[in-house]
Design an enzyme around this catalytic site. Structure first.
Site, mmCIF file in Angstrom:
data_model
loop_
_atom_site.group_PDB
_atom_site.id
_atom_site.type_symbol
_atom_site.label_atom_id
_atom_site.label_comp_id
_atom_site.label_asym_id
_atom_site.label_seq_id
_atom_site.Cartn_x
_atom_site.Cartn_y
_atom_site.Cartn_z
ATOM 1 N N GLY A 1 -0.428 14.432 9.773
ATOM 2 C CA GLY A 1 0.183 13.531 8.808
ATOM 3 C C GLY A 1 -0.822 12.880 7.876
ATOM 4 O O GLY A 1 -0.599 12.783 6.661
ATOM 5 N N SER B 1 4.620 24.997 16.013
ATOM 6 C CA SER B 1 3.357 25.249 16.712
ATOM 7 C C SER B 1 3.291 26.709 17.116
ATOM 8 O O SER B 1 4.325 27.352 17.357
ATOM 9 C CB SER B 1 3.270 24.363 17.958
ATOM 10 O OG SER B 1 2.228 24.791 18.815
ATOM 11 N N SER B 2 2.084 27.227 17.224
ATOM 12 C CA SER B 2 1.923 28.616 17.671
ATOM 13 C C SER B 2 2.321 28.801 19.127
ATOM 14 O O SER B 2 2.501 29.943 19.574
ATOM 15 C CB SER B 2 0.480 29.067 17.468
ATOM 16 O OG SER B 2 -0.415 28.226 18.175
ATOM 17 N N CYS B 3 2.510 27.709 19.879
ATOM 18 C CA CYS B 3 2.895 27.846 21.292
ATOM 19 C C CYS B 3 4.360 28.253 21.454
ATOM 20 O O CYS B 3 4.828 28.463 22.570
ATOM 21 C CB CYS B 3 2.617 26.557 22.053
ATOM 22 S SG CYS B 3 3.726 25.200 21.648
ATOM 23 N N TYR C 1 7.102 21.453 25.327
ATOM 24 C CA TYR C 1 6.835 21.213 23.914
ATOM 25 C C TYR C 1 7.302 22.406 23.077
ATOM 26 O O TYR C 1 7.933 22.240 22.026
ATOM 27 C CB TYR C 1 5.332 20.987 23.726
ATOM 28 C CG TYR C 1 4.892 20.753 22.302
ATOM 29 C CD1 TYR C 1 5.139 19.548 21.661
ATOM 30 C CD2 TYR C 1 4.217 21.739 21.600
ATOM 31 C CE1 TYR C 1 4.726 19.327 20.351
ATOM 32 C CE2 TYR C 1 3.794 21.529 20.292
ATOM 33 C CZ TYR C 1 4.053 20.324 19.676
ATOM 34 O OH TYR C 1 3.649 20.120 18.381
ATOM 35 N N LYS D 1 10.140 22.640 19.964
ATOM 36 C CA LYS D 1 9.816 23.147 18.631
ATOM 37 C C LYS D 1 10.716 24.328 18.249
ATOM 38 O O LYS D 1 11.112 24.470 17.083
ATOM 39 C CB LYS D 1 8.344 23.542 18.560
ATOM 40 C CG LYS D 1 7.397 22.352 18.534
ATOM 41 C CD LYS D 1 7.649 21.480 17.314
ATOM 42 C CE LYS D 1 6.709 20.319 17.203
ATOM 43 N NZ LYS D 1 6.974 19.487 16.008
ATOM 44 N N THR E 1 -1.475 27.204 13.645
ATOM 45 C CA THR E 1 -2.277 27.557 14.801
ATOM 46 C C THR E 1 -2.942 26.285 15.336
ATOM 47 O O THR E 1 -2.604 25.175 14.938
ATOM 48 C CB THR E 1 -3.322 28.621 14.422
ATOM 49 O OG1 THR E 1 -3.950 29.096 15.605
ATOM 50 C CG2 THR E 1 -4.368 28.064 13.462
ATOM 51 N N ASN E 2 -3.925 26.415 16.230
ATOM 52 C CA ASN E 2 -4.648 25.259 16.756
ATOM 53 C C ASN E 2 -5.385 24.548 15.625
ATOM 54 O O ASN E 2 -6.086 25.194 14.837
ATOM 55 C CB ASN E 2 -5.669 25.705 17.815
ATOM 56 C CG ASN E 2 -4.999 26.397 18.975
ATOM 57 O OD1 ASN E 2 -4.284 25.798 19.758
ATOM 58 N ND2 ASN E 2 -5.224 27.698 19.079
ATOM 59 N N HIS F 1 -6.667 18.104 22.764
ATOM 60 C CA HIS F 1 -6.809 19.549 22.801
ATOM 61 C C HIS F 1 -8.276 19.931 23.028
ATOM 62 O O HIS F 1 -9.166 19.093 23.009
ATOM 63 C CB HIS F 1 -6.276 20.161 21.514
ATOM 64 C CG HIS F 1 -4.797 20.029 21.366
ATOM 65 N ND1 HIS F 1 -4.199 19.087 20.560
ATOM 66 C CD2 HIS F 1 -3.778 20.719 21.951
ATOM 67 C CE1 HIS F 1 -2.884 19.203 20.637
ATOM 68 N NE2 HIS F 1 -2.601 20.177 21.473
#
Length: 313
Positions: A17, A108-110, A137, A141, A165-166, A180
Site C-alpha cells: 500500500g 498472491s502466488s500462493c 490465506y 485470496k 510473486t514474493n 517473510h
C-alpha cells in the site's frame, strides 16, 4: 486515466500500500484517499459501506490483507482465512454498490497448487492441492478472485485481479516471528553481525526456489494495469526468474557484511519446493520488472538501517 480521479488505496500503511501511494503521487495522481486501521476497520461491513457512501472513490486499489510467513500461517489459520475474507468481501461489495469505476484486487502466488508445473501459469489455478502451510490465506485470496469475476459477469463491475510473486522493499515487516523469508534473513544477519555471532541458522534445507519482486516494481505494474487492463482473467506480476533460498541467504549475507557461517535446519518446513510465476501474459501487455535483486536488496537493507526505530518486533 484522469489524474484527478479519487483513488482509495486500502492498506496504505503496509509494504504494498505504501508503495502504491508513492507510485501514484510520483505519476501525478492528485487525489489519493487513505484510512488507517483505527480510522476504518475493514472487517466491519457497516463502517466500510459508510466510508464508500461518504468519500465516493472512483478507483480502489485493494492492498489490505492479513499477511505473514509460514510460522504465522500455521499458528493463526482461523485469523488468516476469516480476516481476509471479511476485508475483501466488504471492499468489493461496497465498491460495486457505490459506483466505483475500477477495482484492483491483489492476490498472491500462493493461490497455485503446491506441486503445479513450473513456471506457474494463470491457468493452473484450482488444478491441484494447495501448500498446507499457507492454504488458509490462499483460499481467501482465491475467493477474492472468484468474487471479482462473479461481479464482473453479473453486474459488469470492472474488477481485475493481479497475482504478485514474493515481495520485498522499503516498509517491509522485519519481525523474526511473522515476516517473510527475505526481510527475516536481513534482520537475522544484521543482529548476528552486531552480536559477533559465529553463524546464522536458516529454516529448512535451503533448496526451495523463490522469485522476488521489488515492491516499487509491483506498484508500477499495478498502476500500469489499472490504466490499461480490463478482463476477468488474472495476471501474474513477477520477474520471471528465481533462486534458491541458499543463494538468497548468501546474497543477503554479502549485502549485510556478515562473515560467519550459514547453517540450515532441515527440521523446519521448506514450504512449496518452487514458486516461479509465468509472466508472459504481463509481458504481452507491455510491462516488465526493472529493479535487479542485488540492487533491491541493497536499497532494502539501507532502509532497514535508517528505520531501526520503526522496525516491527
Amino acid at each position: 486515466m484522469n489524474k484527478h480521479a479519487r483513488i482509495y488505496v486500502a492498506g496504505h500503511r503496509g509494504l504494498v500500500g505504501s508503495a502504491l501511494v508513492r507510485c501514484l503521487q510520483r505519476q501525478g495522481y492528485t487525489r489519493v484517499l487513505t484510512r488507517t486501521r483505527e480510522e476504518l476497520d475493514l472487517t466491519d461491513q457497516l463502517a466500510v459501506a459508510r466510508f464508500f457512501e461518504s468519500e465516493r472513490p472512483e478507483i480502489v486499489l485493494d492492498a489490505a490483507a492479513k499477511v505473514g510467513g509460514i510460522r504465522a500461517n500455521n499458528i493463526y489459520p482461523a485469523e488468516f482465512i476469516r480476516d481476509n475474507l471479511l476485508i475483501q468481501t466488504h471492499l468489493i461489495d461496497s465498491a460495486y454498490l457505490s459506483g466505483v469505476r475500477k477495482f484492483v484486487f491483489l492476490g498472491s502466488s500462493c493461490i497455485y497448487p503446491k506441486l503445479a508445473q513450473q513456471p506457474l501459469k494463470e491457468d493452473y489455478l484450482l488444478t491441484g492441492p494447495l501448500e498446507p502451510t499457507n492454504q488458509w490465506y490462499a483460499l481467501a485470496k482465491i475467493a477474492g478472485i472468484k468474487q471479482c469475476q462473479a461481479y464482473r459477469r453479473q453486474y459488469g463491475f470492472d474488477a481485475i485481479s493481479l497475482m504478485p510473486t514474493n515481495l520485498y522493499g522499503p516498509g517491509d515487516n522485519f519481525s523474526l516471528e511473522n515476516s517473510h523469508v527475505l526481510p527475516a534473513l536481513i534482520r537475522k544477519f544484521y543482529e548476528a553481525k552486531v552480536a559477533g555471532a559465529e553463524s546464522v541458522t536458516v529454516w529448512g534445507t535451503g533448496t526451495p526456489r523463490r522469485e522476488f519482486l521489488h515492491v516499487d516494481d509491483l506498484a508500477d505494474a499495478v498502476v500500469f494495469l489499472m490504466e490499461t487492463y480490463s478482463d476477468e482473467e488474472i495476471v501474474n506480476v513477477g520477474v520471471g526468474e528465481d533462486l534458491s533460498i541458499r543463494e538468497l541467504a548468501e546474497l543477503i549475507r554479502e549485502t549485510v557484511g556478515f562473515e560467519g557461517d550459514l547453517v540450515f535446519d532441515p527440521r523446519q518446513p521448506d514450504g512449496t519446493p518452487r514458486k516461479l510465476l509465468d509472466v508472459s501474459r504481463l509481458h504481452g501487455l507491455g510491462w516488465r520488472a526493472r529493479i535487479p535483486l542485488k540492487q533491491g536488496l541493497e536499497e532494502t537493507y539501507g532502509w532497514f538501517l535508517s528505520h531501526m526505530d520503526k522496525v516491527r518486533e
